[in-house]
Design a protein around this motif. Structure first.
Motif, mmCIF file in Angstrom:
data_model
loop_
_atom_site.group_PDB
_atom_site.id
_atom_site.type_symbol
_atom_site.label_atom_id
_atom_site.label_comp_id
_atom_site.label_asym_id
_atom_site.label_seq_id
_atom_site.Cartn_x
_atom_site.Cartn_y
_atom_site.Cartn_z
ATOM 1 N N THR A 59 -8.209 -1.605 -3.407
ATOM 2 C CA THR A 59 -9.248 -2.298 -2.637
ATOM 3 C C THR A 59 -8.922 -3.772 -2.423
ATOM 4 O O THR A 59 -9.287 -4.336 -1.390
ATOM 5 N N GLN A 60 -8.225 -4.406 -3.357
ATOM 6 C CA GLN A 60 -7.787 -5.793 -3.139
ATOM 7 C C GLN A 60 -6.874 -5.869 -1.917
ATOM 8 O O GLN A 60 -7.011 -6.772 -1.090
ATOM 9 N N LEU A 61 -5.955 -4.933 -1.808
ATOM 10 C CA LEU A 61 -5.024 -4.933 -0.673
ATOM 11 C C LEU A 61 -5.741 -4.655 0.642
ATOM 12 O O LEU A 61 -5.502 -5.339 1.650
ATOM 13 N N LEU A 92 0.830 -1.211 0.000
ATOM 14 C CA LEU A 92 0.000 0.000 0.000
ATOM 15 C C LEU A 92 0.862 1.259 0.000
ATOM 16 O O LEU A 92 0.541 2.234 -0.681
ATOM 17 N N ALA A 93 1.946 1.230 0.759
ATOM 18 C CA ALA A 93 2.821 2.406 0.837
ATOM 19 C C ALA A 93 3.551 2.665 -0.472
ATOM 20 O O ALA A 93 3.893 3.814 -0.774
ATOM 21 N N PHE A 114 -3.304 6.381 2.238
ATOM 22 C CA PHE A 114 -2.620 5.480 1.303
ATOM 23 C C PHE A 114 -3.092 5.723 -0.136
ATOM 24 O O PHE A 114 -2.297 5.773 -1.069
ATOM 25 N N LEU A 115 -4.402 5.865 -0.311
ATOM 26 C CA LEU A 115 -4.955 6.049 -1.650
ATOM 27 C C LEU A 115 -4.487 7.357 -2.270
ATOM 28 O O LEU A 115 -4.092 7.395 -3.439
ATOM 29 N N LEU A 116 -4.500 8.424 -1.506
ATOM 30 C CA LEU A 116 -4.076 9.730 -2.024
ATOM 31 C C LEU A 116 -2.575 9.781 -2.308
ATOM 32 O O LEU A 116 -2.144 10.436 -3.254
ATOM 33 N N ALA A 117 -1.801 9.073 -1.498
ATOM 34 C CA ALA A 117 -0.334 9.128 -1.627
ATOM 35 C C ALA A 117 0.160 8.579 -2.955
ATOM 36 O O ALA A 117 1.196 9.019 -3.461
ATOM 37 N N GLY A 118 -0.560 7.657 -3.555
ATOM 38 C CA GLY A 118 -0.088 7.039 -4.788
ATOM 39 C C GLY A 118 -0.585 7.682 -6.067
ATOM 40 O O GLY A 118 -0.342 7.171 -7.153
#
Length: 189
Positions: free
Chosen positions: A52-54, A34-35, A73-77
């Motif tokens: 979402t799988q993770l 995730l990171a 996590f979602l915004l960071a990527g």
């Protein structure tokens, strides 16, 4: 020996330690994924699906992310193209749900696609042509640098003894210079 007898406590403890160690290793691996998850060139739909799988795998091992952790996590990527969206989400007073954020990400992706400049490569050419006519043959408007080419009184003269029908020809000296010709050591006409 009884078949329905529970295993000794020592066996239960061993099984529990093994399961806990496996769960912890899996959890750490998913947190790492995730990171390091980046949208890159993939679509928002594919990126969100991987995400979402993770997070679902974490929930399955009884270690679900808190909502604000999942958002982070979602915004960071997302990458720099989504900086304005990330800023607006981070500055909201009330946290956004993942489903709402997904909708905003899809909208932002469409806006980026609409604002991409289109390039028509069918009109690109390495030769520069100018209105007017040239009485010499060959490709482009270049002459080999070893040609008999002179510039006299505002006019350029070219004398070539190659083939019949060619003699002294006049070319204007104020014509554009082809950069391809210059790099190849030709004189641009």
């Amino acid at each position: 020996m009884l078949l329905n007898a529970p295993p000794p406590p020592k066996v239960w403890n061993t099984l529990e330690r093994m399961f806990t160690a496996h769960s912890r290793a899996l959890s750490m691996n998913i947190h790492y994924q995730l990171a390091t998850l980046n949208k890159g060139d993939s679509s928002v739909a594919n990126y969100f699906h991987k995400f979402t799988q993770l997070t679902n795998t974490l929930a399955a091992v009884d270690q679900p992310l808190l909502p604000h952790e999942a958002l982070s996590f979602l915004l960071a990527g997302l990458g720099s193209k989504y900086d304005s969206l990330v800023t607006s989400v981070k500055t909201q007073l009330h946290p956004m749900s993942l489903e709402d954020l997904y909708g905003h990400m899809l909208g932002h992706e469409l806006r980026i696609a609409q604002n991409q400049p289109t390039v028509d490569l069918s009109n690109v050419s390495a030769n520069f042509t100018n209105k007017g006519s040239s009485t010499r043959g060959g490709r482009g408007n270049c002459l080999p640098s070893n040609s008999n080419y002179t510039h006299v009184g505002g006019r350029s003269n070219f004398n070539s003894n190659r083939g019949r029908g060619r003699g002294r020809q006049n070319f204007s000296s104020n014509r554009p210079v082809c950069q391809v010709c210059q790099k190849q050591g030709h004189v641009a006409l």
